[in-house]
Design a protein around this motif. Structure first.
Motif, mmCIF file in Angstrom:
data_model
loop_
_atom_site.group_PDB
_atom_site.id
_atom_site.type_symbol
_atom_site.label_atom_id
_atom_site.label_comp_id
_atom_site.label_asym_id
_atom_site.label_seq_id
_atom_site.Cartn_x
_atom_site.Cartn_y
_atom_site.Cartn_z
ATOM 1 N N THR A 6 -14.346 10.332 24.695
ATOM 2 C CA THR A 6 -13.532 9.562 24.036
ATOM 3 C C THR A 6 -13.775 8.930 22.460
ATOM 4 N N ALA A 7 -15.215 7.997 23.017
ATOM 5 C CA ALA A 7 -15.248 8.009 21.723
ATOM 6 C C ALA A 7 -15.816 8.180 20.328
ATOM 7 N N THR A 8 -16.087 9.489 20.795
ATOM 8 C CA THR A 8 -16.510 10.488 19.665
ATOM 9 C C THR A 8 -14.786 11.118 18.624
ATOM 10 N N ALA A 9 -13.495 11.087 19.407
ATOM 11 C CA ALA A 9 -12.058 11.186 18.744
ATOM 12 C C ALA A 9 -13.036 9.369 17.688
ATOM 13 N N SER A 61 -19.113 11.815 10.850
ATOM 14 C CA SER A 61 -20.266 11.745 9.610
ATOM 15 C C SER A 61 -21.872 11.022 10.481
ATOM 16 N N GLY A 62 -22.509 11.300 9.451
ATOM 17 C CA GLY A 62 -24.292 10.724 10.036
ATOM 18 C C GLY A 62 -23.841 9.481 10.167
ATOM 19 N N ALA A 63 -22.997 8.703 8.731
ATOM 20 C CA ALA A 63 -23.117 7.152 9.628
ATOM 21 C C ALA A 63 -22.048 6.946 10.433
ATOM 22 N N SER A 64 -21.466 7.983 10.816
ATOM 23 C CA SER A 64 -20.976 6.881 11.882
ATOM 24 C C SER A 64 -21.768 7.473 13.514
ATOM 25 N N PHE A 65 -22.246 8.641 13.695
ATOM 26 C CA PHE A 65 -23.285 8.541 14.193
ATOM 27 C C PHE A 65 -24.607 8.008 14.647
ATOM 28 N N GLN A 66 -24.757 6.922 13.445
ATOM 29 C CA GLN A 66 -25.743 6.031 13.390
ATOM 30 C C GLN A 66 -25.055 4.871 14.263
ATOM 31 N N GLU A 67 -23.503 4.033 14.177
ATOM 32 C CA GLU A 67 -23.239 3.584 14.484
ATOM 33 C C GLU A 67 -22.811 3.653 15.978
ATOM 34 N N MET A 68 -22.644 4.821 16.229
ATOM 35 C CA MET A 68 -22.316 5.400 17.844
ATOM 36 C C MET A 68 -23.315 4.678 18.060
ATOM 37 N N VAL A 69 -24.188 5.279 18.512
ATOM 38 C CA VAL A 69 -25.913 5.372 18.678
ATOM 39 C C VAL A 69 -26.845 3.621 18.083
#
Length: 355
Positions: A83-86, A265-273
């Motif tokens: 869900t978070a990935t979506a 995106s890489g930026a979103s992945f960095q926000e995610m973690v």
């Protein structure tokens, strides 16, 4: 851990350096817990390819039916990172702002006595409480859209001012499902298929219902002196939190696609973690989609586990070395022996000695 764990059947995946074969070590670790679980499945990936895949035991109490890496299990709370990935995929599309109130996207949240943001919900900092056992057992029926399922929880006061501290909440992820539906104008299931499942090639992942059945699906079990069938509960009111069914092969595809930047995106992945501590917490517990840890492997790790009637699920990602370990099981509640299996798989994937 943020939720209860257990096992009866199990599936495991690891991303490993191409020169490393973690298979023998994983075999030994699994043999140590065979008496605790009726069946399990294991798959190991390296560089985007499966280098180890086996099934052990059975997924039936009446006959021997060995599971395999394409056996389906309920993911329980491991549904939440999907869900978070979506959500982050929609951030990349410019359709969601993490720091806007979630009520701006999901009208059902308007009655709340505060205005938690999308980020607050992702990080379990919204102030909304967790679902309880009575709700899990008594709320039944289809929810073609998630807004109606939120009617009761939005009448309650938040437990604290959003962002002040952390309180694990499946209701909060149901709210995120409403956000996804509102900005996509699709059902949660259709949006997840488009945003996560299709681009990850998760061909055997689907959505739970009490009547779900498939030749590849493992029913769940509980331990009460001996293994017995689990009680079946209806997760459709909180599908984004705990209502997805998947396989170890599909979890491998998901982890690989996420780490490789194919989903967000890489930026979103960095926000995610990104690790951020709420003011009233002793230490940070969650990122915007993951639990923090394990922390003793010399590199940052993130995980999620889930447990419900009939299943236990576990996924660990180590982004920098691009390693992931996932475990799916069909026994409910926590089985301590699972943790050493995950730890040994991680250490084998990293080329570290056994502990």
């Amino acid at each position: 851990m943020h939720s209860k764990i257990a096992i009866v059947g199990l599936s495991l995946i690891a991303f490993v350096p191409a020169q490393t074969d973690p298979g023998p070590r994983i075999d030994v670790a699994i043999q140590n817990i065979r008496s605790q679980v009726p069946g399990l499945s294991v798959a190991v990936l390296s560089g985007g390819r499966v280098i180890y895949a086996k099934g052990f035991g059975t997924i039936s109490l009446s006959e021997t039916r060995p599971p395999n890496p394409d056996t389906q299990y309920r993911l329980a709370s491991l549904s939440k990172p999907i869900t978070a990935t979506a959500v982050f995929a929609l951030v990349d599309q410019g359709k969601i702002d993490l720091d806007k109130p979630a009520r701006d996207y999901c009208a059902a949240l308007t009655p709340l006595d505060g205005a938690p943001t999308v980020r607050h919900f992702l990080m379990h900092q919204s102030g909304m409480r967790h679902t309880n056992d009575d709700e899990d057992e008594s709320i039944v029926g289809e929810y073609p859209r998630l807004e109606p399922s939120l009617a009761r929880i939005t009448k309650e006061r938040l437990k604290f001012s959003p962002g002040r501290k952390t309180l694990y909440t499946s209701w909060g992820y149901a709210a995120l499902g409403c956000v996804i539906e509102s900005v996509t104008n699709q059902s949660y299931a259709d949006a997840i298929r488009k945003l996560v499942l299709a681009p990850s090639a998760m061909k055997d992942t689907t959505f739970d219902s009490p009547s779900y059945s498939s030749p590849t699906f493992s029913p769940g079990f509980r331990m009460s002196g001996r293994f017995l069938p689990s009680v079946i509960v209806d997760t459709r009111f909180k599908t984004p939190a705990s209502g997805i069914i998947s396989t170890v092969n599909d979890l491998a595809r998901f982890a690989n696609a996420l780490i490789a930047g194919q989903l967000i995106s890489g930026a979103s992945f960095q926000e995610m973690v990104a690790i951020r501590k709420a003011p009233e917490d002793d230490r940070p517990l969650f990122t915007a989609g993951w639990t923090i840890g394990p922390t003793n492997l010399g590199t940052l790790g993130f995980n999620y586990n889930g447990s419900m009637e009939g299943s236990t699920a576990f996924l660990v990602i180590l982004p920098e070395p691009r390693i992931a370990v996932a475990v799916l099981t069909n026994r409910e509640r926590f089985v301590p022996g699972v943790t050493p299996v995950v730890r040994e798989a991680l250490r084998a994937a990293l080329g570290l000695p056994s502990q």
